[in-house]
Scaffold this motif. Sequence first.
Motif, PDB file in Angstrom:
ATOM      1  N   UNK A  79      -8.425  -7.947  12.110  1.00  0.00           N
ATOM      2  CA  UNK A  79      -7.155  -7.235  12.032  1.00  0.00           C
ATOM      3  C   UNK A  79      -6.486  -7.391  10.670  1.00  0.00           C
ATOM      4  N   UNK A  80      -6.860  -8.403   9.917  1.00  0.00           N
ATOM      5  CA  UNK A  80      -6.299  -8.565   8.577  1.00  0.00           C
ATOM      6  C   UNK A  80      -6.640  -7.375   7.680  1.00  0.00           C
ATOM      7  N   UNK A  81      -7.796  -6.746   7.911  1.00  0.00           N
ATOM      8  CA  UNK A  81      -8.157  -5.550   7.142  1.00  0.00           C
ATOM      9  C   UNK A  81      -7.158  -4.423   7.390  1.00  0.00           C
ATOM     10  N   UNK A  82      -6.719  -4.302   8.636  1.00  0.00           N
ATOM     11  CA  UNK A  82      -5.755  -3.261   8.995  1.00  0.00           C
ATOM     12  C   UNK A  82      -4.466  -3.466   8.200  1.00  0.00           C
ATOM     13  N   UNK A  83      -3.993  -4.699   8.165  1.00  0.00           N
ATOM     14  CA  UNK A  83      -2.770  -5.003   7.418  1.00  0.00           C
ATOM     15  C   UNK A  83      -2.943  -4.712   5.932  1.00  0.00           C
ATOM     16  N   UNK A  84      -4.090  -5.079   5.388  1.00  0.00           N
ATOM     17  CA  UNK A  84      -4.304  -4.919   3.954  1.00  0.00           C
ATOM     18  C   UNK A  84      -4.358  -3.459   3.534  1.00  0.00           C
ATOM     19  N   UNK A  85      -5.109  -2.641   4.267  1.00  0.00           N
ATOM     20  CA  UNK A  85      -5.236  -1.228   3.905  1.00  0.00           C
ATOM     21  C   UNK A  85      -3.938  -0.477   4.177  1.00  0.00           C
ATOM     22  N   UNK A  86      -3.369  -0.680   5.368  1.00  0.00           N
ATOM     23  CA  UNK A  86      -2.253   0.155   5.800  1.00  0.00           C
ATOM     24  C   UNK A  86      -0.938  -0.162   5.099  1.00  0.00           C
ATOM     25  N   UNK A  87      -0.815  -1.352   4.550  1.00  0.00           N
ATOM     26  CA  UNK A  87       0.398  -1.661   3.787  1.00  0.00           C
ATOM     27  C   UNK A  87       0.091  -1.877   2.308  1.00  0.00           C
ATOM     28  N   UNK A  88      -0.676  -2.913   2.000  1.00  0.00           N
ATOM     29  CA  UNK A  88      -0.862  -3.279   0.607  1.00  0.00           C
ATOM     30  C   UNK A  88      -1.658  -2.233  -0.169  1.00  0.00           C
ATOM     31  N   UNK A  89      -2.585  -1.563   0.508  1.00  0.00           N
ATOM     32  CA  UNK A  89      -3.308  -0.482  -0.144  1.00  0.00           C
ATOM     33  C   UNK A  89      -2.423   0.691  -0.506  1.00  0.00           C
ATOM     34  N   UNK A  90      -1.330   0.861   0.234  1.00  0.00           N
ATOM     35  CA  UNK A  90      -0.395   1.957  -0.037  1.00  0.00           C
ATOM     36  C   UNK A  90       0.592   1.576  -1.141  1.00  0.00           C
ATOM     37  N   UNK A  91       1.296   0.459  -0.961  1.00  0.00           N
ATOM     38  CA  UNK A  91       2.365   0.144  -1.913  1.00  0.00           C
ATOM     39  C   UNK A  91       1.813  -0.176  -3.297  1.00  0.00           C
ATOM     40  N   UNK A  92       0.608  -0.738  -3.364  1.00  0.00           N
ATOM     41  CA  UNK A  92       0.022  -1.012  -4.669  1.00  0.00           C
ATOM     42  C   UNK A  92      -0.240   0.280  -5.422  1.00  0.00           C
ATOM     43  N   UNK A  93      -0.724   1.309  -4.727  1.00  0.00           N
ATOM     44  CA  UNK A  93      -0.958   2.590  -5.391  1.00  0.00           C
ATOM     45  C   UNK A  93       0.345   3.299  -5.716  1.00  0.00           C
ATOM     46  N   UNK A  94       1.333   3.214  -4.823  1.00  0.00           N
ATOM     47  CA  UNK A  94       2.624   3.816  -5.149  1.00  0.00           C
ATOM     48  C   UNK A  94       3.161   3.251  -6.463  1.00  0.00           C
ATOM     49  N   UNK A  95       3.172   1.941  -6.567  1.00  0.00           N
ATOM     50  CA  UNK A  95       3.730   1.315  -7.762  1.00  0.00           C
ATOM     51  C   UNK A  95       2.818   1.503  -8.977  1.00  0.00           C
ATOM     52  N   UNK A  96       1.510   1.433  -8.749  1.00  0.00           N
ATOM     53  CA  UNK A  96       0.579   1.540  -9.871  1.00  0.00           C
ATOM     54  C   UNK A  96       0.490   2.932 -10.455  1.00  0.00           C
ATOM     55  N   UNK A 135       3.667 -10.624   0.263  1.00  0.00           N
ATOM     56  CA  UNK A 135       2.899 -11.847   0.540  1.00  0.00           C
ATOM     57  C   UNK A 135       1.695 -11.509   1.426  1.00  0.00           C
ATOM     58  N   UNK A 136       0.633 -11.031   0.814  1.00  0.00           N
ATOM     59  CA  UNK A 136      -0.547 -10.615   1.576  1.00  0.00           C
ATOM     60  C   UNK A 136      -1.199 -11.799   2.286  1.00  0.00           C
ATOM     61  N   UNK A 137      -1.265 -12.937   1.620  1.00  0.00           N
ATOM     62  CA  UNK A 137      -1.844 -14.117   2.263  1.00  0.00           C
ATOM     63  C   UNK A 137      -1.003 -14.542   3.466  1.00  0.00           C
ATOM     64  N   UNK A 138       0.319 -14.461   3.344  1.00  0.00           N
ATOM     65  CA  UNK A 138       1.187 -14.805   4.458  1.00  0.00           C
ATOM     66  C   UNK A 138       1.025 -13.871   5.630  1.00  0.00           C
ATOM     67  N   UNK A 139       0.876 -12.572   5.352  1.00  0.00           N
ATOM     68  CA  UNK A 139       0.624 -11.590   6.414  1.00  0.00           C
ATOM     69  C   UNK A 139      -0.680 -11.923   7.123  1.00  0.00           C
ATOM     70  N   UNK A 140      -1.719 -12.204   6.340  1.00  0.00           N
ATOM     71  CA  UNK A 140      -3.018 -12.538   6.940  1.00  0.00           C
ATOM     72  C   UNK A 140      -2.911 -13.766   7.833  1.00  0.00           C
ATOM     73  N   UNK A 141      -2.173 -14.765   7.396  1.00  0.00           N
ATOM     74  CA  UNK A 141      -2.029 -15.990   8.189  1.00  0.00           C
ATOM     75  C   UNK A 141      -1.354 -15.699   9.527  1.00  0.00           C
ATOM     76  N   UNK A 142      -0.335 -14.847   9.527  1.00  0.00           N
ATOM     77  CA  UNK A 142       0.374 -14.514  10.761  1.00  0.00           C
ATOM     78  C   UNK A 142      -0.501 -13.684  11.696  1.00  0.00           C
ATOM     79  N   UNK A 143      -1.277 -12.763  11.133  1.00  0.00           N
ATOM     80  CA  UNK A 143      -2.169 -11.945  11.964  1.00  0.00           C
ATOM     81  C   UNK A 143      -3.287 -12.798  12.537  1.00  0.00           C
TER      82      UNK A 143
END
Length: 264
Positions: A79-96, A135-143
């Motif tokens: 499930x950590x993959x879901x969090x990474x793609x659906x949030x961090x994959x989006x906001x990183x591209x928005x900002x980048x 905090x991607x690592x923190x999200x992963x820890x909670x998931x």
Amino acid sequence: MTTTIITGSASGMGAAVRRRLLADGERVIGIDLRDAEIHADLSTRHGREAAIDGALSQSGGRIDKLICCAGLGPHVDPATLVASVNYFGVVTLLDGLFEALRQGKAPCAVVVSSNSATLQSWAGSPLRDAYLAGDEDGVHALVRAAQEAGGEQAAQAGYLAYASAKNAVAAAARQRAASWGRAGVRLNVVAPGAVETPMLQAGLRDPRYGDAIRDFLPPLGRRAQPDEVAALIAFLCRPEAAYLHGNVVFIDGGVDAAQRPLAF
């Protein structure tokens, strides 16, 4: 000719948006794991950097539209993959890609969230706070903690990662509305319900989520087609929508209204 970047362009809603914009004569640069102009894995930091570098290189540093469709369903493990793609994959591209959007003509971006984002309250949630803090690592820890808890909590860890990411990504887009608006770049969010895509079909086959997906139909009595969501996204990018900015637009057959008739 306008230049549009679409993540998740190889299938589902992203492919439908791609077809529509190509039919309109636009130049489309797709980002996906396969069958795209840029191959990149948005679940990893390296993949996001590759996606940004590729988009800037192929666009010449000038982007008119950015459509963030890439996402994973709650059935995906871990499930950590879901969090990474659906949030961090989006906001990183928005900002980048923000500076490249500023160089575009009437530039805009659209992020795909989900009506699942509002089916429960995320106010004060440590998970939501970790997303918004980057905090991607923190999200992963909670998931992972939810997955390791056993029982029903473990069974629903994928949904937890999915819904929380979709809520947080809508919030992140709205947080950017003020600064993006001042820079002349519009940013909106669409929140679909169930859409007839390969991701939905995979969810239907999953023993944890299949029955809930199958049994839950919106007030209109059917699921959406990808082209219907693509039509909304295309409209949000058109001159007729020039004053729409910072909005979350539901396209879910009435689910959000039925669940939250007094909240809007």
